[in-house]
Design an enzyme around this catalytic site. Structure first.
Site, PDB file in Angstrom:
ATOM      1  N   GLN A   1      -6.300  18.778 -78.269  1.00 32.43           N
ATOM      2  CA  GLN A   1      -5.892  19.187 -79.652  1.00 32.43           C
ATOM      3  C   GLN A   1      -5.993  20.951 -79.865  1.00 32.43           C
ATOM      4  O   GLN A   1      -5.170  21.302 -79.406  1.00 32.43           O
ATOM      5  CB  GLN A   1      -6.322  18.208 -80.736  1.00 32.43           C
ATOM      6  CG  GLN A   1      -5.884  18.232 -81.932  1.00 32.43           C
ATOM      7  CD  GLN A   1      -6.395  17.022 -82.902  1.00 32.43           C
ATOM      8  OE1 GLN A   1      -6.989  15.997 -82.431  1.00 32.43           O
ATOM      9  NE2 GLN A   1      -6.220  17.210 -84.004  1.00 32.43           N
ATOM     10  N   ASP A   2      -7.370  21.193 -80.218  1.00 28.92           N
ATOM     11  CA  ASP A   2      -7.195  22.436 -80.220  1.00 28.92           C
ATOM     12  C   ASP A   2      -8.721  22.742 -79.394  1.00 28.92           C
ATOM     13  O   ASP A   2      -9.389  22.128 -79.018  1.00 28.92           O
ATOM     14  CB  ASP A   2      -7.467  23.188 -81.659  1.00 28.92           C
ATOM     15  CG  ASP A   2      -8.637  22.735 -82.519  1.00 28.92           C
ATOM     16  OD1 ASP A   2      -9.229  21.554 -82.086  1.00 28.92           O
ATOM     17  OD2 ASP A   2      -8.932  23.451 -83.314  1.00 28.92           O
ATOM     18  N   PRO A   3      -8.829  24.066 -79.070  1.00 28.85           N
ATOM     19  CA  PRO A   3      -9.875  24.661 -78.155  1.00 28.85           C
ATOM     20  C   PRO A   3     -11.420  24.012 -78.689  1.00 28.85           C
ATOM     21  O   PRO A   3     -11.521  24.042 -80.008  1.00 28.85           O
ATOM     22  CB  PRO A   3      -9.862  25.820 -77.927  1.00 28.85           C
ATOM     23  CG  PRO A   3      -8.546  26.312 -78.183  1.00 28.85           C
ATOM     24  CD  PRO A   3      -8.263  25.454 -79.373  1.00 28.85           C
TER      25      PRO A   3
ATOM     26  N   VAL B   1      -2.843  23.235 -79.678  1.00 32.26           N
ATOM     27  CA  VAL B   1      -2.933  24.655 -80.235  1.00 32.26           C
ATOM     28  C   VAL B   1      -4.123  25.399 -79.428  1.00 32.26           C
ATOM     29  O   VAL B   1      -4.902  24.780 -79.091  1.00 32.26           O
ATOM     30  CB  VAL B   1      -3.697  24.328 -81.706  1.00 32.26           C
ATOM     31  CG1 VAL B   1      -4.358  25.618 -82.287  1.00 32.26           C
ATOM     32  CG2 VAL B   1      -2.814  23.467 -82.760  1.00 32.26           C
TER      33      VAL B   1
ATOM     34  N   HIS C   1      -9.889  23.288 -85.913  1.00 30.96           N
ATOM     35  CA  HIS C   1      -8.431  23.211 -86.625  1.00 30.96           C
ATOM     36  C   HIS C   1      -8.225  24.624 -87.235  1.00 30.96           C
ATOM     37  O   HIS C   1      -7.098  24.204 -87.920  1.00 30.96           O
ATOM     38  CB  HIS C   1      -8.367  21.989 -87.170  1.00 30.96           C
ATOM     39  CG  HIS C   1      -8.910  20.603 -86.560  1.00 30.96           C
ATOM     40  ND1 HIS C   1      -8.337  20.453 -85.513  1.00 30.96           N
ATOM     41  CD2 HIS C   1      -9.688  19.726 -86.845  1.00 30.96           C
ATOM     42  CE1 HIS C   1      -8.886  19.321 -85.022  1.00 30.96           C
ATOM     43  NE2 HIS C   1      -9.733  18.923 -86.074  1.00 30.96           N
TER      44      HIS C   1
END
EC number: 3.2.2.27
Length: 222
Positions: free
Chosen positions: A60-62, A122, A131
């Protein structure tokens, strides 16, 4: 065949992506801590060239803690404690793969070097704020990346864990590629079907069936 340099270069000409990169740059210049470091944002593409892609794992995101994110989804730098989702990935590997010994680190670069694209949807995040960069345009960029893999490659195994990753499945032609879906490995959902999914052995079965060399998932154990 196009390279990631070509793909990223042509996206950098697009207004949406110019805006994404400008926002991230201005946040860094304003003193905000952004992960991963600027030199590592596109690491996944440096380690797994387009014509080498055999498997795609979508995150998803880091990670948003210090010294964790380095541009590969689920992976952390050596010496950093293994995050909970990766603990569950290892747990499933131990269940699924003979002789898999849970590593004492979370550094997954050896998979990337074998053709596993470890891609977050992302690519940046503000420290401590999950997020926080979700609506900057990165999603459009990673949609283009998946479209490019779909069009340029053949027989890629996509591992889509959780609803967020599965949404990206709409870009994948299932007559050319393989899609394996499961709940996300996070502690909140791993026991709803991630543990028991068998994706690692199944990936290698699908690759071998196409005459492609399997992934040595055990490379992280050494």
């Amino acid at each position: 065949m196009r390279t990631w340099t070509d793909v990223i270069g042509s996206e950098k000409e697009q207004d949406y992506f110019k805006a994404t990169l400008a926002t991230v740059r201005s946040e860094r210049e304003a003193g905000k801590v952004i992960y991963p470091p600027a030199t590592e944002v596109f690491n996944a593409f440096k380690l797994t060239e387009l014509d080498q892609v055999k498997v795609v794992i979508l995150g998803q995101d880091p990670y948003h803690g210090p010294n964790q994110a380095h541009g590969l989804c689920f992976s952390v730098l050596p010496g950093v404690r293994t995050p909970p989702s990766l603990v569950n990935i290892y747990k499933e590997m131990q269940r699924d793969l003979p002789d898999f010994v849970t590593p004492n680190h979370g550094f997954l670069e050896s998979w990337a070097q074998q053709g596993v694209l470890l891609l977050n949807t992302v690519l940046t995040v503000q420290a401590g704020m999950a997020h926080s960069h979700a609506h900057l345009g990165w999603e459009t960029f990673t949609d283009r990346v998946i479209e490019q893999i779909n069009a340029s490659c053949q027989g890629v195994v996509f591992l889509l864990w959780g609803a967020h990753a599965q949404k990206k499945g709409r870009f994948i032609d299932r007559s050319r590629h393989h899609v394996l879906s499961a709940p996300h490995p996070s502690p909140l959902s791993a026991h709803r079907g991630f543990i028991g999914c068998g994706h690692f052995s199944e990936t290698n079965r699908l690759l071998s069936q196409q005459g492609m060399s399997p992934i040595n998932w055990h490379s992280v154990c050494g």
